[in-house]
Design a protein around this motif. Structure first.
Motif, mmCIF file in Angstrom:
data_model
loop_
_atom_site.group_PDB
_atom_site.id
_atom_site.type_symbol
_atom_site.label_atom_id
_atom_site.label_comp_id
_atom_site.label_asym_id
_atom_site.label_seq_id
_atom_site.Cartn_x
_atom_site.Cartn_y
_atom_site.Cartn_z
ATOM 1 N N LEU A 108 -3.945 -2.212 2.971
ATOM 2 C CA LEU A 108 -4.248 -2.144 1.548
ATOM 3 C C LEU A 108 -5.082 -3.357 1.148
ATOM 4 C CD1 LEU A 108 -0.726 -1.155 0.129
ATOM 5 C CD2 LEU A 108 -2.510 0.328 1.064
ATOM 6 N N THR A 109 -6.184 -3.098 0.420
ATOM 7 C CA THR A 109 -7.104 -4.183 0.063
ATOM 8 C C THR A 109 -7.379 -4.278 -1.435
ATOM 9 O OG1 THR A 109 -8.891 -2.644 0.605
ATOM 10 C CG2 THR A 109 -8.302 -4.282 2.292
ATOM 11 N N ARG A 110 -6.869 -3.320 -2.244
ATOM 12 C CA ARG A 110 -7.081 -3.372 -3.685
ATOM 13 C C ARG A 110 -5.927 -4.082 -4.380
ATOM 14 N NH1 ARG A 110 -9.109 2.790 -5.216
ATOM 15 N NH2 ARG A 110 -11.221 2.631 -4.321
ATOM 16 N N TYR A 111 -6.265 -4.806 -5.432
ATOM 17 C CA TYR A 111 -5.285 -5.591 -6.186
ATOM 18 C C TYR A 111 -4.154 -4.720 -6.718
ATOM 19 C CZ TYR A 111 -3.562 -8.845 -9.795
ATOM 20 O OH TYR A 111 -2.783 -9.659 -10.576
ATOM 21 N N ASP A 112 -4.485 -3.634 -7.421
ATOM 22 C CA ASP A 112 -3.441 -2.806 -8.038
ATOM 23 C C ASP A 112 -2.534 -2.172 -6.986
ATOM 24 O OD1 ASP A 112 -4.354 -3.442 -10.544
ATOM 25 O OD2 ASP A 112 -5.464 -1.566 -10.844
ATOM 26 N N ASP A 113 -3.104 -1.760 -5.851
ATOM 27 C CA ASP A 113 -2.306 -1.137 -4.793
ATOM 28 C C ASP A 113 -1.348 -2.141 -4.173
ATOM 29 O OD1 ASP A 113 -3.842 1.062 -5.340
ATOM 30 O OD2 ASP A 113 -5.122 0.862 -3.570
ATOM 31 N N VAL A 114 -1.846 -3.346 -3.904
ATOM 32 C CA VAL A 114 -1.004 -4.387 -3.308
ATOM 33 C C VAL A 114 0.124 -4.758 -4.265
ATOM 34 C CG1 VAL A 114 -0.968 -6.829 -2.638
ATOM 35 C CG2 VAL A 114 -2.757 -5.318 -1.759
ATOM 36 N N ARG A 115 -0.209 -4.934 -5.530
ATOM 37 C CA ARG A 115 0.821 -5.285 -6.520
ATOM 38 C C ARG A 115 1.859 -4.171 -6.635
ATOM 39 N NH1 ARG A 115 0.489 -9.443 -10.103
ATOM 40 N NH2 ARG A 115 2.188 -9.471 -11.600
ATOM 41 N N GLN A 116 1.407 -2.917 -6.613
ATOM 42 C CA GLN A 116 2.328 -1.772 -6.694
ATOM 43 C C GLN A 116 3.310 -1.779 -5.528
ATOM 44 O OE1 GLN A 116 0.460 2.119 -6.297
ATOM 45 N NE2 GLN A 116 2.369 2.950 -5.471
ATOM 46 N N VAL A 117 2.790 -1.920 -4.323
ATOM 47 C CA VAL A 117 3.643 -1.842 -3.129
ATOM 48 C C VAL A 117 4.635 -2.998 -3.086
ATOM 49 C CG1 VAL A 117 3.610 -2.095 -0.608
ATOM 50 C CG2 VAL A 117 2.081 -0.445 -1.728
ATOM 51 N N LEU A 118 4.185 -4.209 -3.426
ATOM 52 C CA LEU A 118 5.074 -5.362 -3.374
ATOM 53 C C LEU A 118 6.161 -5.297 -4.439
ATOM 54 C CD1 LEU A 118 2.605 -8.295 -2.623
ATOM 55 C CD2 LEU A 118 4.064 -7.050 -1.025
ATOM 56 N N SER A 119 5.951 -4.474 -5.475
ATOM 57 C CA SER A 119 6.937 -4.344 -6.551
ATOM 58 C C SER A 119 7.775 -3.075 -6.442
ATOM 59 C CB SER A 119 6.216 -4.356 -7.913
ATOM 60 O OG SER A 119 5.423 -5.514 -8.062
ATOM 61 N N ASP A 120 7.489 -2.232 -5.440
ATOM 62 C CA ASP A 120 8.147 -0.928 -5.294
ATOM 63 C C ASP A 120 9.274 -1.013 -4.263
ATOM 64 O OD1 ASP A 120 8.876 1.719 -4.715
ATOM 65 O OD2 ASP A 120 6.826 2.466 -4.985
ATOM 66 N N PRO A 121 10.529 -0.805 -4.675
ATOM 67 C CA PRO A 121 11.651 -0.951 -3.730
ATOM 68 C C PRO A 121 11.630 0.050 -2.577
ATOM 69 C CG PRO A 121 12.402 -0.020 -5.826
ATOM 70 C CD PRO A 121 10.985 -0.456 -6.027
ATOM 71 N N ARG A 122 10.827 1.109 -2.675
ATOM 72 C CA ARG A 122 10.730 2.047 -1.551
ATOM 73 C C ARG A 122 10.013 1.426 -0.364
ATOM 74 N NH1 ARG A 122 7.845 6.993 -4.412
ATOM 75 N NH2 ARG A 122 6.688 5.202 -5.236
ATOM 76 N N PHE A 123 9.174 0.434 -0.640
ATOM 77 C CA PHE A 123 8.476 -0.282 0.431
ATOM 78 C C PHE A 123 9.339 -1.487 0.812
ATOM 79 C CE2 PHE A 123 5.209 2.192 -1.572
ATOM 80 C CZ PHE A 123 4.371 2.566 -0.529
ATOM 81 N N THR A 124 10.024 -1.375 1.936
ATOM 82 C CA THR A 124 11.061 -2.339 2.295
ATOM 83 C C THR A 124 10.563 -3.348 3.326
ATOM 84 O OG1 THR A 124 11.963 -1.140 4.190
ATOM 85 C CG2 THR A 124 12.714 -0.447 1.992
ATOM 86 N N ARG A 125 11.390 -4.360 3.575
ATOM 87 C CA ARG A 125 11.090 -5.365 4.602
ATOM 88 C C ARG A 125 11.807 -5.041 5.906
ATOM 89 N NH1 ARG A 125 12.202 -11.064 2.607
ATOM 90 N NH2 ARG A 125 14.273 -10.219 2.292
ATOM 91 N N HIS A 126 12.313 -3.824 6.046
ATOM 92 C CA HIS A 126 13.062 -3.458 7.248
ATOM 93 C C HIS A 126 12.108 -3.066 8.373
ATOM 94 C CE1 HIS A 126 16.538 -2.568 4.275
ATOM 95 N NE2 HIS A 126 16.557 -3.813 4.684
#
Length: 404
Positions: A49-67
């Motif tokens: 991911l290289t777009r600002y809004d996409d990166v911010r969305q993913v980092l704030s979305d609990p479905r995208f985990t650190r597992h």
């Protein structure tokens, strides 16, 4: 066929044309393929991911985990220990417990405490500059100032004796390896660090001081609990891995970016009040931020108009997002007065960098001291001769030769 299409899968990290310049592919990816398939150092596939809004969305979305230890998650590198991207504490704790831990540790990083730390950081920087001046020009600012300062600060926070701080620098380097160290070296460093900290924690429990480890132990005791060694170990490793190499490298890159166009340095010498906004802009413009932040998705989701299926590992490239023309006017221009500056250098959402206030304090303190002590500072090599550090999760310069 568009760049980033499945048949044109890029190797990641993407090479850059120069040490302080971004890969040319970032702009095209943001425009034509914001969710791009890439091959990681391990050989596994992920989505970049290289777009600002996409990166911010993913980092704030609990479905995208650190597992990242899930069976179908992409491995970042063939020799990874797992300690960098999903440290023991993060992978062992439920999300709610992890957030409680973040709040507890985060209380230590108050603006008041950072203000109290700054004179000590400036004094240590002055000592390092004294040593560099005694060494004489040309000198490597990275090794003589940038590298020792953050490890000194972190070890001071952890209550580690000054005599042991070189060992911490080596452990930090090794635990951040992508390809630089072999697996047995990474495992040995992990074991050595753990053994040292087990002893240090035991000693601290017997004689509490003013450091972070002492405060965590004391806070738990006031609530009738015992802070587990594992939590303290993970806290120490998280601080070391997240706070040493990243800040150390940023000091070198920050000064390098100012000196490749020396008018920038002269502008700050003439007006040191610009240091705060300058540091924020240099963080935004850092094109050599390293690997980025990986996440593993547990269910289908839409990102940037693209369906990302469950089981996908995505890599959020913060440096690419920080140059998104949709968000930052004249995104490719370094503006020392840019404000507001909503860059993502420290991430976003519930897992943004805990120590960002400390990093900002260090960077502002170092830059202020260097401007005061070395107003005639300049590069001792041509900008094109600067070389990137390779094989580590974080980005940096191999050295920053300077004279004055």
């Amino acid at each position: 066929m568009a760049l980033g299409d499945a048949d044109q899968k890029l190797d990641y990290p993407i090479p850059a044309p120069a040490a302080l310049e971004p890969p040319t592919e970032w702009t095209e990816l943001r425009g034509r393929c914001p969710v791009a398939p890439v091959t990681l150092p391990s050989g596994d596939t992920a989505s970049l991911l290289t777009r600002y809004d996409d990166v911010r969305q993913v980092l704030s979305d609990p479905r995208f985990t650190r597992h990242l230890n899930a069976p179908d998650a992409a491995r970042i590198a063939a020799n990874e220990s797992g300690g960098v991207f999903n440290g023991a504490l993060a992978s062992a704790m439920p999300e709610e417990t992890h957030q409680q831990w973040r709040r507890l540790v985060g209380k230590w990083f108050t603006a008041k405490r950072m203000t109290q730390l700054r004179p000590g950081i400036e004094a240590m920087t002055d000592r390092l500059v004294d040593a560099m001046l005694e060494h004489g020009a040309p000198a490597d600012l990275r090794s003589m100032v940038g590298f020792p300062l953050p490890v000194w600060v972190i070890c001071d926070m952890l209550g580690v004796p000054e005599a042991d701080r070189d060992r911490f620098a080596y452990w930090s380097n090794t635990l951040l390896s992508l390809t630089r160290y072999e697996q047995d070296e990474i495992d040995a460093a992990q074991a050595e660090f753990r053994a040292y900290m087990v002893g240090h924690i035991a000693t601290t429990r017997e004689n509490l001081g003013e450091d972070l480890i002492s405060e965590l132990i004391a806070t738990a005791e006031t609530h009738g609990h015992v802070m587990p060694d594992e939590a303290l170990l993970a806290t120490a490793q998280g601080l070391l891995v997240a706070g040493h190499e990243t800040t150390s490298n940023m000091i070198g890159k920050m000064v390098g970016m100012l000196l490749v166009d020396r008018g920038r340095w002269e502008a700050l010498v003439a007006d040191p009040s610009l240091v705060r906004t300058a540091v924020e802009e240099l963080l935004r413009m850092d094109a050599n931020g390293g690997f980025g932040i990986p996440r593993y998705i547990t269910e289908d989701a839409e990102v940037g108009g693209t369906l990302v299926p469950r089981g996908t590992t995505v890599v959020c490239n913060l440096s690419a997002a920080n140059r998104d023309e949709r968000v930052f006017p004249d995104a490719h221009q370094l503006d020392l007065t840019r404000s507001p500056n909503t860059h993502l250098a420290f991430g976003a959402g519930g897992h943004s960098c805990l120590g960002q206030s400390l990093a900002r304090t260090e960077l502002q303190a170092v830059l202020s001291v260097l401007l005061r002590r070395l107003p005639t500072l300049e590069l001792a090599v041509a900008p094109e001769d600067l070389a990137r550090v390779e094989g580590l999760v974080v980005g940096g310069l191999q050295e920053l030769p300077v004279r004055w």
